[in-house]
Design a protein around this motif. Structure first.
Motif, PDB file in Angstrom:
ATOM      1  N   UNK A   1      -5.107 -72.590-106.352  1.00  0.00           N
ATOM      2  CA  UNK A   1      -3.807 -72.202-106.899  1.00  0.00           C
ATOM      3  C   UNK A   1      -3.958 -71.528-108.259  1.00  0.00           C
ATOM      4  N   UNK A   2      -4.922 -71.987-109.056  1.00  0.00           N
ATOM      5  CA  UNK A   2      -5.154 -71.351-110.354  1.00  0.00           C
ATOM      6  C   UNK A   2      -5.691 -69.930-110.169  1.00  0.00           C
ATOM      7  N   UNK A   3      -6.597 -69.744-109.208  1.00  0.00           N
ATOM      8  CA  UNK A   3      -7.126 -68.400-108.946  1.00  0.00           C
ATOM      9  C   UNK A   3      -6.030 -67.468-108.460  1.00  0.00           C
ATOM     10  N   UNK A   4      -5.119 -68.000-107.634  1.00  0.00           N
ATOM     11  CA  UNK A   4      -4.011 -67.177-107.147  1.00  0.00           C
ATOM     12  C   UNK A   4      -3.106 -66.754-108.303  1.00  0.00           C
ATOM     13  N   UNK A   5      -2.847 -67.683-109.233  1.00  0.00           N
ATOM     14  CA  UNK A   5      -2.027 -67.350-110.397  1.00  0.00           C
ATOM     15  C   UNK A   5      -2.725 -66.300-111.272  1.00  0.00           C
TER      16      UNK A   5
ATOM     17  N   UNK B   1       5.036 -59.722-113.605  1.00  0.00           N
ATOM     18  CA  UNK B   1       5.785 -59.976-114.832  1.00  0.00           C
ATOM     19  C   UNK B   1       6.076 -61.455-114.990  1.00  0.00           C
ATOM     20  N   UNK B   2       6.421 -62.106-113.910  1.00  0.00           N
ATOM     21  CA  UNK B   2       6.767 -63.525-113.968  1.00  0.00           C
ATOM     22  C   UNK B   2       6.038 -64.272-112.861  1.00  0.00           C
ATOM     23  N   UNK B   3       5.317 -65.294-113.263  1.00  0.00           N
ATOM     24  CA  UNK B   3       4.590 -66.113-112.308  1.00  0.00           C
ATOM     25  C   UNK B   3       5.209 -67.505-112.299  1.00  0.00           C
ATOM     26  N   UNK B   4       5.652 -67.949-111.130  1.00  0.00           N
ATOM     27  CA  UNK B   4       6.318 -69.247-111.028  1.00  0.00           C
ATOM     28  C   UNK B   4       5.319 -70.360-111.339  1.00  0.00           C
ATOM     29  N   UNK B   5       5.781 -71.425-111.978  1.00  0.00           N
ATOM     30  CA  UNK B   5       4.901 -72.578-112.198  1.00  0.00           C
ATOM     31  C   UNK B   5       4.350 -73.093-110.871  1.00  0.00           C
ATOM     32  N   UNK B   6       3.152 -73.625-110.931  1.00  0.00           N
ATOM     33  CA  UNK B   6       2.479 -74.098-109.716  1.00  0.00           C
ATOM     34  C   UNK B   6       3.156 -75.369-109.219  1.00  0.00           C
ATOM     35  N   UNK B   7       3.563 -75.351-107.946  1.00  0.00           N
ATOM     36  CA  UNK B   7       4.223 -76.517-107.359  1.00  0.00           C
ATOM     37  C   UNK B   7       3.184 -77.471-106.783  1.00  0.00           C
TER      38      UNK B   7
END
Length: 228
Positions: free
Chosen positions: A114-118, A127-133
Motif C-alpha cells: 500500500x505504501x508503494x502504491x501511494x 494531486x490528492x492521495x486518499x489516506x490508506x485504509x
C-alpha cells in the motif's frame, strides 16, 4: 492419573482482522494470557453543552438539550497483555516472539504494498492521495463482547532475550477505541457489528435485577418527582 474433565477450558480474548467487504476473517490473534484487568472509559456524547468537550456541562448550555445525546457514547479500553516464549517450550521459536510482536504492530502499520502504491501515485503527479485504509479490526472478550475497534496505543516493554537477542518475553500496553456508527459510514460492516454489540448491552441491562424505592429510603412516586 486424575483427570478433571468437568473443568471448562478458558476462553481467550483476542483480535480478529476482517475484510470489511466480505466479512471474511483475514487473521486471528489470540492473546497468550488473558489480561488480569481491563480499564474502560465510557464518555457520553452530550448535546447539553457544546462548549464542554467532556459532556459534563458547565451550566451554560441549552436547557432544552440537557437530556439529549448526539450519538453513541465514546468508549475506550486499555489493558496489559503478556507474551512469553518460555511458557511454550514445546513450540519452536527460532525468532523468539518477534512474529507475535510484528503481527500486533502491523495492526497500526500500512503494508509495503500500500505504501508503494501511494508513492507510485505521488510520482505520477496525483494531486490528492486518499489516506490508506486499514482492514476492519474486532476485539473479542468472550461471546458477549465482540466489537469493532481502532488501536490507539501499542507500547511494548521487552524484558528478556535469547542468545541471538530475539525477544522472548514482553509486556504490551494496548489501548483501543470502540468504533461506533458515528465513526463508520452507513452500511459499513463495522457499523452493523457495533449495533449488534450495543444490542447485546441492552439485553444484559434488561436481565439486571430491579430494586424498589424502599432500598433508597424513598416511598412512593411522589418522593421521586417532588410532588406532595
Amino acid at each position: 492419573m486424575t483427570r478433571y474433565a468437568d473443568i471448562p477450558k478458558p476462553i481467550r480474548s483476542g483480535i480478529v482482522v476482517v475484510n470489511p467487504d466480505t466479512g471474511t476473517p483475514q487473521r486471528i490473534i489470540v492473546l497468550q494470557f488473558n489480561p488480569d484487568t481491563l480499564e474502560r472509559s465510557v464518555s457520553p456524547q452530550s448535546a447539553g453543552d457544546s462548549g464542554d468537550a467532556s459532556g459534563g456541562g458547565t451550566g451554560s448550555g441549552d436547557r432544552n438539550e440537557a437530556l439529549r445525546l448526539k450519538g453513541p457514547a465514546q468508549e475506550t479500553w486499555k489493558f496489559t497483555a503478556e507474551i512469553d516464549a518460555t511458557d511454550q517450550l514445546d513450540i519452536a521459536a527460532p525468532d523468539g516472539i518477534h512474529p507475535q510482536l510484528a503481527t500486533l504492530e502491523m495492526l497500526v502499520q500500512p503494508t509495503t504494498a500500500k505504501l508503494r502504491e501511494a508513492m507510485r501515485l505521488s510520482q505520477k503527479g496525483a494531486i490528492e492521495i486518499s489516506p490508506i485504509e486499514m482492514p476492519l479490526t474486532l476485539f473479542t472478550w468472550g461471546s458477549k463482547r465482540v466489537m469493532p475497534v481502532r488501536l490507539t496505543e501499542l507500547s511494548i516493554n521487552e524484558s528478556a532475550f535469547d542468545v541471538n537477542l530475539n525477544p522472548i518475553r514482553a509486556s504490551l500496553s494496548i489501548g483501543m477505541k470502540i468504533l461506533t456508527v458515528s465513526d463508520l459510514p452507513a452500511g459499513h460492516r463495522g457499523a452493523d457489528l457495533y449495533m449488534a454489540h450495543l444490542a447485546q448491552k441492552e439485553r444484559l441491562a434488561g436481565a439486571a435485577r430491579g430494586a424498589g424505592l424502599g432500598a433508597l429510603g424513598l416511598s412512593g412516586t411522589n418522593a421521586v418527582i417532588g410532588r406532595g
